[in-house]
Design an enzyme around this catalytic site. Structure first.
Site, PDB file in Angstrom:
ATOM      1  N   ASP A 266       0.856  -1.186   0.000  1.00 44.17           N
ATOM      2  CA  ASP A 266       0.000   0.000   0.000  1.00 44.17           C
ATOM      3  C   ASP A 266       0.895   1.241   0.000  1.00 44.17           C
ATOM      4  O   ASP A 266       1.867   1.302   0.758  1.00 44.17           O
ATOM      5  CB  ASP A 266      -0.891  -0.022   1.254  1.00 44.17           C
ATOM      6  CG  ASP A 266      -2.081   0.912   1.130  1.00 44.17           C
ATOM      7  OD1 ASP A 266      -3.220   0.432   1.138  1.00 44.17           O
ATOM      8  OD2 ASP A 266      -1.862   2.144   1.020  1.00 44.17           O
TER       9      ASP A 266
ATOM     10  N   HIS B  27      -6.603  -5.867   3.225  1.00 43.54           N
ATOM     11  CA  HIS B  27      -5.477  -5.141   3.813  1.00 43.54           C
ATOM     12  C   HIS B  27      -4.840  -6.016   4.887  1.00 43.54           C
ATOM     13  O   HIS B  27      -5.547  -6.566   5.746  1.00 43.54           O
ATOM     14  CB  HIS B  27      -5.962  -3.884   4.533  1.00 43.54           C
ATOM     15  CG  HIS B  27      -6.612  -2.844   3.674  1.00 43.54           C
ATOM     16  ND1 HIS B  27      -5.956  -1.720   3.237  1.00 43.54           N
ATOM     17  CD2 HIS B  27      -7.876  -2.731   3.192  1.00 43.54           C
ATOM     18  CE1 HIS B  27      -6.789  -0.962   2.532  1.00 43.54           C
ATOM     19  NE2 HIS B  27      -7.963  -1.556   2.486  1.00 43.54           N
TER      20      HIS B  27
ATOM     21  N   HIS C 188     -12.079  -2.286  -6.446  1.00 42.26           N
ATOM     22  CA  HIS C 188     -11.672  -3.660  -6.805  1.00 42.26           C
ATOM     23  C   HIS C 188     -11.393  -4.337  -5.462  1.00 42.26           C
ATOM     24  O   HIS C 188     -10.553  -3.843  -4.698  1.00 42.26           O
ATOM     25  CB  HIS C 188     -10.431  -3.660  -7.702  1.00 42.26           C
ATOM     26  CG  HIS C 188      -9.985  -5.045  -8.093  1.00 42.26           C
ATOM     27  ND1 HIS C 188     -10.046  -5.516  -9.393  1.00 42.26           N
ATOM     28  CD2 HIS C 188      -9.485  -6.058  -7.353  1.00 42.26           C
ATOM     29  CE1 HIS C 188      -9.612  -6.773  -9.420  1.00 42.26           C
ATOM     30  NE2 HIS C 188      -9.252  -7.116  -8.193  1.00 42.26           N
TER      31      HIS C 188
ATOM     32  N   GLY D 171     -16.335   2.845   3.519  1.00 43.79           N
ATOM     33  CA  GLY D 171     -15.088   3.592   3.395  1.00 43.79           C
ATOM     34  C   GLY D 171     -14.172   3.084   2.296  1.00 43.79           C
ATOM     35  O   GLY D 171     -13.036   3.541   2.167  1.00 43.79           O
TER      36      GLY D 171
ATOM     37  N   THR E  41     -12.326   2.889  -0.985  1.00 48.26           N
ATOM     38  CA  THR E  41     -11.977   3.970  -1.917  1.00 48.26           C
ATOM     39  C   THR E  41     -11.558   3.456  -3.284  1.00 48.26           C
ATOM     40  O   THR E  41     -11.581   4.210  -4.252  1.00 48.26           O
ATOM     41  CB  THR E  41     -10.840   4.845  -1.333  1.00 48.26           C
ATOM     42  OG1 THR E  41      -9.724   4.012  -1.002  1.00 48.26           O
ATOM     43  CG2 THR E  41     -11.298   5.597  -0.095  1.00 48.26           C
TER      44      THR E  41
ATOM     45  N   HIS F 108     -10.229  -5.982  -2.184  1.00 50.03           N
ATOM     46  CA  HIS F 108      -8.867  -6.191  -1.677  1.00 50.03           C
ATOM     47  C   HIS F 108      -8.890  -6.400  -0.167  1.00 50.03           C
ATOM     48  O   HIS F 108      -9.778  -5.921   0.530  1.00 50.03           O
ATOM     49  CB  HIS F 108      -7.961  -5.011  -2.034  1.00 50.03           C
ATOM     50  CG  HIS F 108      -8.535  -3.678  -1.702  1.00 50.03           C
ATOM     51  ND1 HIS F 108      -9.459  -3.048  -2.511  1.00 50.03           N
ATOM     52  CD2 HIS F 108      -8.344  -2.858  -0.645  1.00 50.03           C
ATOM     53  CE1 HIS F 108      -9.810  -1.905  -1.960  1.00 50.03           C
ATOM     54  NE2 HIS F 108      -9.154  -1.756  -0.822  1.00 50.03           N
TER      55      HIS F 108
HETATM   56  P1  5GP Z   1      -9.866   0.911   0.407  1.00 50.14           P
HETATM   57  O1  5GP Z   1     -10.195   2.298   0.912  1.00 50.14           O
HETATM   58  O2  5GP Z   1     -10.479   0.738  -0.959  1.00 50.14           O
HETATM   59  O3  5GP Z   1     -10.186  -0.188   1.365  1.00 50.14           O
HETATM   60  O4  5GP Z   1      -8.302   0.847   0.269  1.00 50.14           O
HETATM   61  C1  5GP Z   1      -7.606   1.275  -0.837  1.00 50.14           C
HETATM   62  C2  5GP Z   1      -6.146   1.281  -0.438  1.00 50.14           C
HETATM   63  O5  5GP Z   1      -5.391   1.461  -1.613  1.00 50.14           O
HETATM   64  C3  5GP Z   1      -5.765   2.401   0.522  1.00 50.14           C
HETATM   65  O6  5GP Z   1      -5.160   1.849   1.662  1.00 50.14           O
HETATM   66  C4  5GP Z   1      -4.812   3.264  -0.289  1.00 50.14           C
HETATM   67  O7  5GP Z   1      -3.752   3.763   0.503  1.00 50.14           O
HETATM   68  C5  5GP Z   1      -4.313   2.324  -1.348  1.00 50.14           C
HETATM   69  N1  5GP Z   1      -3.977   2.938  -2.623  1.00 50.14           N
HETATM   70  C6  5GP Z   1      -4.651   3.932  -3.270  1.00 50.14           C
HETATM   71  N2  5GP Z   1      -4.089   4.196  -4.461  1.00 50.14           N
HETATM   72  C7  5GP Z   1      -3.036   3.333  -4.566  1.00 50.14           C
HETATM   73  C8  5GP Z   1      -2.056   3.135  -5.587  1.00 50.14           C
HETATM   74  O8  5GP Z   1      -2.023   3.778  -6.626  1.00 50.14           O
HETATM   75  N3  5GP Z   1      -1.133   2.151  -5.340  1.00 50.14           N
HETATM   76  C9  5GP Z   1      -1.115   1.427  -4.199  1.00 50.14           C
HETATM   77  N4  5GP Z   1      -0.157   0.502  -4.090  1.00 50.14           N
HETATM   78  N5  5GP Z   1      -2.021   1.588  -3.221  1.00 50.14           N
HETATM   79  C10 5GP Z   1      -2.968   2.546  -3.404  1.00 50.14           C
END
Ligand code: 5GP
Length: 137
Positions: A33, A104, A100, A95, A97, A102
């Protein structure tokens, strides 16, 4: 939910934008990340096109969680992690963002984790953590 193939993780999967990868096979990719909530924050994604966990087929869900476990073991070993937070946000309302699905892996505690997707990490540190995790896989 309809899948947007222009989302950032779809672009990473197609190698259109770079990522610091730690593991890849025909069904799953794991990478660092870039806004880590702790040192070693890693994302594990199925290659199947699914927005949330609820959109993912059972086979890919089962396979992905096996890779999540494998990467978690490597993080524990590589970074001497005492605990790992496994987090999965399904839906904007939760939350999420990046649309796709994933998982963590955050080697930290729920109390100590930094804010979500808040601040770019130090790329040199992220790369160094990735090397350690790769070596432990
Ligand atoms: P979500 O909010 O969808 O659960 O998490 C998305 C995660 O992707 C966040 O922790 C954010 O820091 C990470 N992220 C966003 N854009 C990018 C990117 O371009 N590359 C990588 N490696 N991580 C990203």
């Amino acid at each position: 939910m309809a899948y947007d193939d222009q989302n950032i993780f779809a672009k990473i999967l197609r190698n259109e934008i770079p990522a610091i990868k730690v593991y890849e096979d025909e069904r799953v990719l794991a990478f660092m990340d870039i806004m880590p909530q702790a040192e070693g924050h890693t994302l594990v994604i199925p290659k199947a096109q699914a927005v949330t966990l609820l959109d993912l087929n059972a086979e890919d869900a089962a396979y992905t969680i096996q890779v999540v476990q494998k990467v978690a073991r490597a993080i524990e070993k590589a970074l001497d992690a005492k605990g790992i937070v496994l987090m999965q946000l399904s839906g904007e309302a939760a939350g999420q963002t990046v649309p796709h699905v994933h998982f963590h892996l955050v080697p930290s505690s729920i109390q100590a984790m930094r804010n979500h997707a808040a601040e770019m990490g130090d790329m040199e540190k992220i790369k160094a953590n990735a090397e350690k995790i790769k070596a432990a896989l």
